[in-house]
Design an enzyme around this catalytic site. Structure first.
Site, PDB file in Angstrom:
ATOM      1  N   GLU A  73      30.088  50.920  43.718  1.00 33.16           N
ATOM      2  CA  GLU A  73      30.351  50.150  44.941  1.00 33.16           C
ATOM      3  C   GLU A  73      31.331  49.008  44.635  1.00 33.16           C
ATOM      4  OE1 GLU A  73      27.950  47.264  48.051  1.00 33.16           O
ATOM      5  OE2 GLU A  73      26.855  48.302  46.476  1.00 33.16           O
ATOM      6  N   ARG A 117      44.876  58.942  41.664  1.00 36.85           N
ATOM      7  CA  ARG A 117      43.978  57.956  41.070  1.00 36.85           C
ATOM      8  C   ARG A 117      43.081  58.630  40.030  1.00 36.85           C
ATOM      9  NH1 ARG A 117      42.526  53.153  42.653  1.00 36.85           N
ATOM     10  NH2 ARG A 117      43.375  53.423  44.714  1.00 36.85           N
ATOM     11  N   ASN A 120      33.134  42.855  35.114  1.00 39.24           N
ATOM     12  CA  ASN A 120      34.284  42.418  35.909  1.00 39.24           C
ATOM     13  C   ASN A 120      34.085  40.957  36.281  1.00 39.24           C
ATOM     14  OD1 ASN A 120      36.689  42.656  37.496  1.00 39.24           O
ATOM     15  ND2 ASN A 120      35.431  42.864  39.347  1.00 39.24           N
ATOM     16  N   SER A 156      32.454  35.257  40.265  1.00 43.19           N
ATOM     17  CA  SER A 156      31.250  35.965  39.850  1.00 43.19           C
ATOM     18  C   SER A 156      31.572  36.946  38.737  1.00 43.19           C
ATOM     19  CB  SER A 156      30.675  36.771  41.023  1.00 43.19           C
ATOM     20  OG  SER A 156      30.451  35.956  42.157  1.00 43.19           O
ATOM     21  N   HIS A 167      35.161  38.552  39.529  1.00 43.03           N
ATOM     22  CA  HIS A 167      35.714  38.616  40.880  1.00 43.03           C
ATOM     23  C   HIS A 167      35.748  37.203  41.457  1.00 43.03           C
ATOM     24  CE1 HIS A 167      36.726  40.237  44.782  1.00 43.03           C
ATOM     25  NE2 HIS A 167      35.838  39.411  45.300  1.00 43.03           N
ATOM     26  N   LEU A 215      38.534  51.491  40.480  1.00 40.26           N
ATOM     27  CA  LEU A 215      38.235  52.565  39.534  1.00 40.26           C
ATOM     28  C   LEU A 215      37.349  53.614  40.203  1.00 40.26           C
ATOM     29  CD1 LEU A 215      37.660  50.242  36.489  1.00 40.26           C
ATOM     30  CD2 LEU A 215      39.472  51.968  36.681  1.00 40.26           C
ATOM     31  N   ASP A 241      33.071  45.794  43.956  1.00 37.79           N
ATOM     32  CA  ASP A 241      32.588  44.421  43.780  1.00 37.79           C
ATOM     33  C   ASP A 241      31.101  44.309  44.128  1.00 37.79           C
ATOM     34  OD1 ASP A 241      35.173  43.629  43.003  1.00 37.79           O
ATOM     35  OD2 ASP A 241      35.752  43.303  45.085  1.00 37.79           O
TER      36      ASP A 241
HETATM   37  C1  GAR Z   1      41.214  36.029  38.066  1.00 35.60           C
HETATM   38  O1  GAR Z   1      41.141  34.898  38.874  1.00 35.60           O
HETATM   39  C2  GAR Z   1      40.206  37.072  38.504  1.00 35.60           C
HETATM   40  O2  GAR Z   1      39.060  36.500  39.059  1.00 35.60           O
HETATM   41  C3  GAR Z   1      40.970  37.839  39.545  1.00 35.60           C
HETATM   42  O3  GAR Z   1      42.284  37.884  39.074  1.00 35.60           O
HETATM   43  C4  GAR Z   1      42.551  36.743  38.275  1.00 35.60           C
HETATM   44  C5  GAR Z   1      43.169  37.204  36.985  1.00 35.60           C
HETATM   45  O4  GAR Z   1      43.672  36.111  36.247  1.00 35.60           O
HETATM   46  N1  GAR Z   1      40.427  39.151  39.705  1.00 35.60           N
HETATM   47  C6  GAR Z   1      40.485  39.854  40.838  1.00 35.60           C
HETATM   48  O5  GAR Z   1      41.011  39.435  41.852  1.00 35.60           O
HETATM   49  C7  GAR Z   1      39.829  41.218  40.784  1.00 35.60           C
HETATM   50  N2  GAR Z   1      39.848  41.854  42.061  1.00 35.60           N
HETATM   51  P1  GAR Z   1      44.077  36.323  34.722  1.00 35.60           P
HETATM   52  O6  GAR Z   1      44.983  37.559  34.629  1.00 35.60           O
HETATM   53  O7  GAR Z   1      44.828  35.081  34.361  1.00 35.60           O
HETATM   54  O8  GAR Z   1      42.827  36.492  33.916  1.00 35.60           O
END
Ligand code: GAR
Length: 210
Positions: free
Chosen positions: A143, A65, A107, A136, A109, A93, A145
């Site tokens: 940390e 990673r 980000n 959100s 979430h 990350l 999310d």
């Molecule tokens: C979104 O719904 C975002 O909130 C989620 O992935 C989707 C991406 O959709 N993100 C996560 O789960 C982050 N852990 P997209 O590729 O169509 O933008």
């Protein structure tokens, strides 16, 4: 005009919403690159269709990673971004990456943070019997999310919702809130110093701008 780099792993509908609003002049920014850890990500095709540099860095090509993150950071920095946007980027990350970009790393979430960090958020909200769900937009800290929330969207959970129907309804709200936050950042209205978040000069309360 601020330089924006978007990191993705999949469909890229949030990246699309931000690209569109930059092109329409609603955001004082330009998406200068879309970077994916997956070659199959449709988001790369979206970038190409808009003549935006599309970069693929397959994480499985790296021994660790840390090695992947170091290369990714180097690549991202080459684009001299003012803002780095995680939009469906499905890799955790490492602190070295986050620390290097922490005042300019956003980000989205799919939960009403601090509820449901991590994966399978829609299913978990349904199984818990929640009546509402949301997404959100937050600054990223080491940390998971856990960084300060800027803005949340909310949707009702319907009795017959599945994780999929709920995710689809929620996605439409993400396309509203994420470009707004990017707009505020690019206008200098939203400032995160790594500890404190402020909007128009006032500290943002926990839970975000409302
Ligand atoms: C979104 O719904 C975002 O909130 C989620 O992935 C989707 C991406 O959709 N993100 C996560 O789960 C982050 N852990 P997209 O590729 O169509 O933008």
């Amino acid at each position: 005009t601020k330089r924006i780099v978007i990191l993705v792993s999949g469909n890229g509908s949030n990246a699309q919403a931000i690209i569109d609003q930059c092109e329409q002049g609603k955001i004082n920014g330009e998406v200068v690159a879309v970077v994916s850890n997956k070659a199959s990500a449709f988001a790369l095709k979206r970038a190409q269709a808009h003549h935006i540099e599309a970069v693929c860095i397959p994480h499985q090509d790296f021994v660790s990673r840390e090695a992947f993150d170091a290369f990714l950071l180097h690549k991202v920095q080459e684009f001299r971004p003012d803002l780095v946007v995680l939009a469906g980027f499905m890799r955790i990350l490492s602190p070295a990456f986050v620390d290097a970009l922490s005042t300019k790393l956003l980000n989205i979430h799919p939960s009403l943070l601090p509820k449901y960090p991590g994966l399978n958020t829609h299913q978990r909200a349904i199984e818990n019997g929640d009546t509402e769900h949301g997404s959100s937009v937050h600054f990223v800290t080491a940390e998971l999310d856990g960084g300060p929330v800027v803005l949340q969207s909310k949707v009702a959970i319907h009795p017959h919702d599945t994780a999929q129907t709920l995710a689809q309804r929620l996605a439409q709200t993400e396309w509203q809130i994420y470009p707004r936050v990017v707009e505020w950042f690019c206008d200098g209205r939203l400032v995160f110093d790594g500890k404190h978040l402020s909007f128009d000069g006032s500290e943002v309360p926990i839970g975000g701008v409302n």
